[in-house]
Design a protein around this motif. Structure first.
Motif, PDB file in Angstrom:
ATOM      1  N   LEU A 250     -25.531 -31.316 -55.021  1.00 22.57           N
ATOM      2  CA  LEU A 250     -26.847 -31.472 -55.710  1.00 22.57           C
ATOM      3  C   LEU A 250     -27.406 -30.008 -55.572  1.00 22.57           C
ATOM      4  O   LEU A 250     -28.165 -29.729 -56.350  1.00 22.57           O
ATOM      5  N   LYS A 251     -27.327 -29.334 -54.362  1.00 19.22           N
ATOM      6  CA  LYS A 251     -27.697 -27.966 -54.438  1.00 19.22           C
ATOM      7  C   LYS A 251     -27.129 -27.098 -55.478  1.00 19.22           C
ATOM      8  O   LYS A 251     -27.848 -26.290 -56.133  1.00 19.22           O
ATOM      9  N   ILE A 252     -25.716 -27.237 -55.591  1.00 17.91           N
ATOM     10  CA  ILE A 252     -25.190 -26.302 -56.675  1.00 17.91           C
ATOM     11  C   ILE A 252     -25.730 -26.653 -57.847  1.00 17.91           C
ATOM     12  O   ILE A 252     -26.113 -25.875 -58.974  1.00 17.91           O
ATOM     13  N   CYS A 253     -25.840 -27.792 -58.402  1.00 19.37           N
ATOM     14  CA  CYS A 253     -26.439 -28.415 -59.679  1.00 19.37           C
ATOM     15  C   CYS A 253     -27.969 -27.989 -60.053  1.00 19.37           C
ATOM     16  O   CYS A 253     -28.273 -27.527 -60.989  1.00 19.37           O
ATOM     17  N   GLY A 254     -28.638 -28.030 -58.756  1.00 21.74           N
ATOM     18  CA  GLY A 254     -29.997 -27.568 -58.792  1.00 21.74           C
ATOM     19  C   GLY A 254     -29.991 -26.240 -59.100  1.00 21.74           C
ATOM     20  O   GLY A 254     -31.131 -25.679 -60.149  1.00 21.74           O
ATOM     21  N   ARG A 255     -29.221 -25.210 -58.593  1.00 17.82           N
ATOM     22  CA  ARG A 255     -29.227 -23.873 -59.123  1.00 17.82           C
ATOM     23  C   ARG A 255     -28.840 -23.577 -60.514  1.00 17.82           C
ATOM     24  O   ARG A 255     -29.563 -22.850 -60.948  1.00 17.82           O
ATOM     25  N   ILE A 256     -28.049 -24.490 -60.954  1.00 15.07           N
ATOM     26  CA  ILE A 256     -27.464 -24.419 -62.523  1.00 15.07           C
ATOM     27  C   ILE A 256     -28.639 -24.766 -63.306  1.00 15.07           C
ATOM     28  O   ILE A 256     -29.140 -24.296 -64.158  1.00 15.07           O
ATOM     29  N   MET A 257     -29.223 -25.987 -62.911  1.00 12.98           N
ATOM     30  CA  MET A 257     -30.223 -26.368 -63.560  1.00 12.98           C
ATOM     31  C   MET A 257     -31.511 -25.694 -63.485  1.00 12.98           C
ATOM     32  O   MET A 257     -32.361 -25.463 -64.822  1.00 12.98           O
ATOM     33  N   GLU A 258     -31.782 -24.838 -62.737  1.00 15.53           N
ATOM     34  CA  GLU A 258     -32.862 -23.794 -62.825  1.00 15.53           C
ATOM     35  C   GLU A 258     -32.412 -22.589 -63.656  1.00 15.53           C
ATOM     36  O   GLU A 258     -33.368 -22.100 -64.185  1.00 15.53           O
ATOM     37  N   ARG A 259     -31.218 -22.504 -63.643  1.00 16.01           N
ATOM     38  CA  ARG A 259     -30.907 -21.182 -64.567  1.00 16.01           C
ATOM     39  C   ARG A 259     -30.597 -21.626 -66.011  1.00 16.01           C
ATOM     40  O   ARG A 259     -31.004 -20.731 -66.914  1.00 16.01           O
ATOM     41  N   GLU A 260     -29.978 -22.403 -66.260  1.00 15.32           N
ATOM     42  CA  GLU A 260     -29.528 -22.963 -67.513  1.00 15.32           C
ATOM     43  C   GLU A 260     -29.573 -24.552 -67.791  1.00 15.32           C
ATOM     44  O   GLU A 260     -28.230 -25.092 -68.036  1.00 15.32           O
ATOM     45  N   PRO A 261     -30.734 -25.187 -67.903  1.00 14.80           N
ATOM     46  CA  PRO A 261     -30.625 -26.712 -68.095  1.00 14.80           C
ATOM     47  C   PRO A 261     -29.813 -27.144 -69.339  1.00 14.80           C
ATOM     48  O   PRO A 261     -29.529 -28.341 -69.443  1.00 14.80           O
ATOM     49  N   THR A 262     -29.752 -26.417 -70.276  1.00 11.60           N
ATOM     50  CA  THR A 262     -29.139 -26.716 -71.687  1.00 11.60           C
ATOM     51  C   THR A 262     -27.578 -27.043 -71.467  1.00 11.60           C
ATOM     52  O   THR A 262     -27.050 -27.981 -72.183  1.00 11.60           O
ATOM     53  N   LEU A 263     -27.059 -26.770 -70.136  1.00 11.40           N
ATOM     54  CA  LEU A 263     -25.632 -27.040 -69.812  1.00 11.40           C
ATOM     55  C   LEU A 263     -25.430 -28.640 -69.829  1.00 11.40           C
ATOM     56  O   LEU A 263     -24.456 -29.048 -69.957  1.00 11.40           O
ATOM     57  N   PHE A 264     -26.585 -29.229 -69.357  1.00  7.01           N
ATOM     58  CA  PHE A 264     -26.480 -30.673 -69.386  1.00  7.01           C
ATOM     59  C   PHE A 264     -26.258 -31.377 -70.534  1.00  7.01           C
ATOM     60  O   PHE A 264     -25.747 -32.747 -70.766  1.00  7.01           O
ATOM     61  N   PHE A 265     -26.444 -30.641 -71.833  1.00  2.00           N
ATOM     62  CA  PHE A 265     -26.146 -31.199 -72.908  1.00  2.00           C
ATOM     63  C   PHE A 265     -25.148 -30.788 -73.650  1.00  2.00           C
ATOM     64  O   PHE A 265     -25.138 -30.767 -74.755  1.00  2.00           O
ATOM     65  N   ILE A 266     -24.030 -30.115 -73.061  1.00  2.00           N
ATOM     66  CA  ILE A 266     -22.788 -29.703 -73.558  1.00  2.00           C
ATOM     67  C   ILE A 266     -21.809 -30.404 -73.155  1.00  2.00           C
ATOM     68  O   ILE A 266     -21.389 -30.627 -72.081  1.00  2.00           O
ATOM     69  N   CYS A 267     -20.979 -30.921 -74.123  1.00  2.00           N
ATOM     70  CA  CYS A 267     -19.726 -31.622 -74.006  1.00  2.00           C
ATOM     71  C   CYS A 267     -18.467 -30.753 -73.990  1.00  2.00           C
ATOM     72  O   CYS A 267     -18.555 -29.632 -74.419  1.00  2.00           O
ATOM     73  N   ASP A 268     -17.591 -31.337 -73.140  1.00  2.00           N
ATOM     74  CA  ASP A 268     -16.077 -30.472 -73.584  1.00  2.00           C
ATOM     75  C   ASP A 268     -15.576 -31.030 -74.757  1.00  2.00           C
ATOM     76  O   ASP A 268     -16.296 -31.615 -75.571  1.00  2.00           O
ATOM     77  N   ASN A 269     -14.309 -30.412 -75.101  1.00  4.60           N
ATOM     78  CA  ASN A 269     -13.566 -30.899 -76.400  1.00  4.60           C
ATOM     79  C   ASN A 269     -13.503 -32.300 -76.582  1.00  4.60           C
ATOM     80  O   ASN A 269     -13.060 -32.696 -77.800  1.00  4.60           O
ATOM     81  N   ARG A 270     -13.327 -33.143 -75.567  1.00  4.72           N
ATOM     82  CA  ARG A 270     -13.128 -34.603 -75.686  1.00  4.72           C
ATOM     83  C   ARG A 270     -14.718 -35.238 -75.872  1.00  4.72           C
ATOM     84  O   ARG A 270     -14.715 -36.604 -76.144  1.00  4.72           O
ATOM     85  N   GLY A 271     -15.626 -34.653 -75.900  1.00  5.13           N
ATOM     86  CA  GLY A 271     -16.882 -35.107 -76.006  1.00  5.13           C
ATOM     87  C   GLY A 271     -17.412 -35.665 -74.577  1.00  5.13           C
ATOM     88  O   GLY A 271     -18.658 -36.620 -74.862  1.00  5.13           O
ATOM     89  N   CYS A 272     -17.022 -35.208 -73.630  1.00  4.44           N
ATOM     90  CA  CYS A 272     -17.586 -35.677 -72.167  1.00  4.44           C
ATOM     91  C   CYS A 272     -18.631 -34.820 -71.915  1.00  4.44           C
ATOM     92  O   CYS A 272     -18.374 -33.573 -71.650  1.00  4.44           O
ATOM     93  N   SER A 273     -19.907 -35.468 -71.362  1.00  2.42           N
ATOM     94  CA  SER A 273     -20.786 -34.640 -70.704  1.00  2.42           C
ATOM     95  C   SER A 273     -20.509 -34.450 -69.357  1.00  2.42           C
ATOM     96  O   SER A 273     -19.604 -35.013 -68.698  1.00  2.42           O
TER      97      SER A 273
END
Length: 309
Positions: A250-273
């Motif tokens: 949660l802490k790591i994802c919170g720091r990422i969310m604070e910096r770049e929330p758009t990453l939550f809407f990017i999937c890998d090459n297989r289409g997995c979020s």
């Protein structure tokens, strides 16, 4: 003549007095569970040291209302400081302190009502849906936009380009420090000129590794010195790796969310979020995490063109 001597009958011993610390219960209640006994009578002897107390006959060795009293005293202290500050301001400006205090009180009430209204319009994190679906509903409620996830390989201009020098900087020394979670060695290498924004030949960065392994201190340090818009050859971002950890980071994802929330809407090459990398038994935790950190999602309004394209 034979004489018989008859012994006097033994005197009946008097029953001992029942100690005052014994528990006397009705016979009808003896077979009932303790929590269902209604006519029980309990007498406790003051001489029992274990039951001595000073908190109003509760029989406890601590005050059960202590934390509430502490909270009440703290609130009284804050209100007193507000009144003193308000009185000083009014004396300096020549205004009516009663009218000012009333305005402050109504302002606090309006703020509380507005907060309650804002949270009422949001989706319930306890709703029986996946974190991915809950995130979409939360963004729709807060930002008024509908977001569809995109594959990383379709976002050629979003991620940073990896150079040959960055690949060469991905040495065994710095990788060993990160794998062993040797934070002091990593900082020392950085002070000596080690490039932290480095990648292996598959596009994986040091930040990927730290997020996947749950190294919180290293993630905090690297986020100040490396790019966060990175993905490997499989289209996995650092958020994918953070959600991949067996425990919710949660802490790591919170720091990422604070910096770049758009990453939550990017999937890998297989289409997995990213949330599709998380374990289903942790879905409730992730939905509550999104609700608690929802203010970071407001930055998505600035990325509306990117998310809608």
């Amino acid at each position: 003549m034979i004489l018989f001597t008859v012994a006097a009958p033994l005197e009946r011993k008097e029953l001992a007095q029942v100690p005052t610390d014994t528990v006397q219960t009705n016979k009808s209640n003896r077979e009932e569970p303790p929590h269902k006994r209604s006519n029980s009578k309990i007498t406790i002897s003051p001489s029992n040291s274990r039951t001595k107390h000073a908190f109003g006959g509760s029989g406890l060795s601590f005050d059960p209302m202590a934390r509430y009293k502490k909270k009440e005293n703290r609130e009284q202290h804050v209100n007193r400081r507000r009144r003193i500050s308000l009185q000083s301001s009014c004396n300096a400006e020549g205004c009516d302190p009663v009218a000012a205090a009333t305005a402050v009180a109504f302002g606090d009430i309006r703020s509380e009502l507005q907060l309650e209204k804002d949270t009422t319009d949001l989706p319930d994190p306890k709703e029986n849906i996946s974190p991915e679906e809950y995130l979409k509903k939360l963004v729709k409620a807060m930002c008024g936009i509908e977001v569809e996830a995109k594959k990383a390989r379709s976002l050629t201009d979003f991620f940073c380009k990896v150079s040959d020098d960055q690949i060469e900087a991905y040495t065994v020394t710095v990788v060993s420090a990160v794998r062993n979670n040797d934070f002091e060695t990593l900082k020392k290498l950085h002070e000596e000129g080690q490039v932290l924004n480095c990648f292996n030949r598959f596009g994986e960065s040091l930040l990927h590794m730290c997020c996947r392994r749950g190294f919180e201190d290293m993630v905090d340090y690297l986020l100040d010195h490396v790019d966060i818009r990175v993905c490997d050859d499989n289209g996995r971002t650092v958020l994918h790796d953070a959600c991949w950890n067996p425990s919710p980071q949660l802490k790591i994802c919170g720091r990422i969310m604070e910096r770049e929330p758009t990453l939550f809407f990017i999937c890998d090459n297989r289409g997995c979020s990213p949330f599709q990398y998380a374990r289903p038994e942790h879905y409730e935790i992730w939905k509550q995490f999104l609700f608690d950190n929802r203010d970071f999602l407001k930055a998505l309004k600035n990325e509306e063109a990117f998310l809608a394209s």
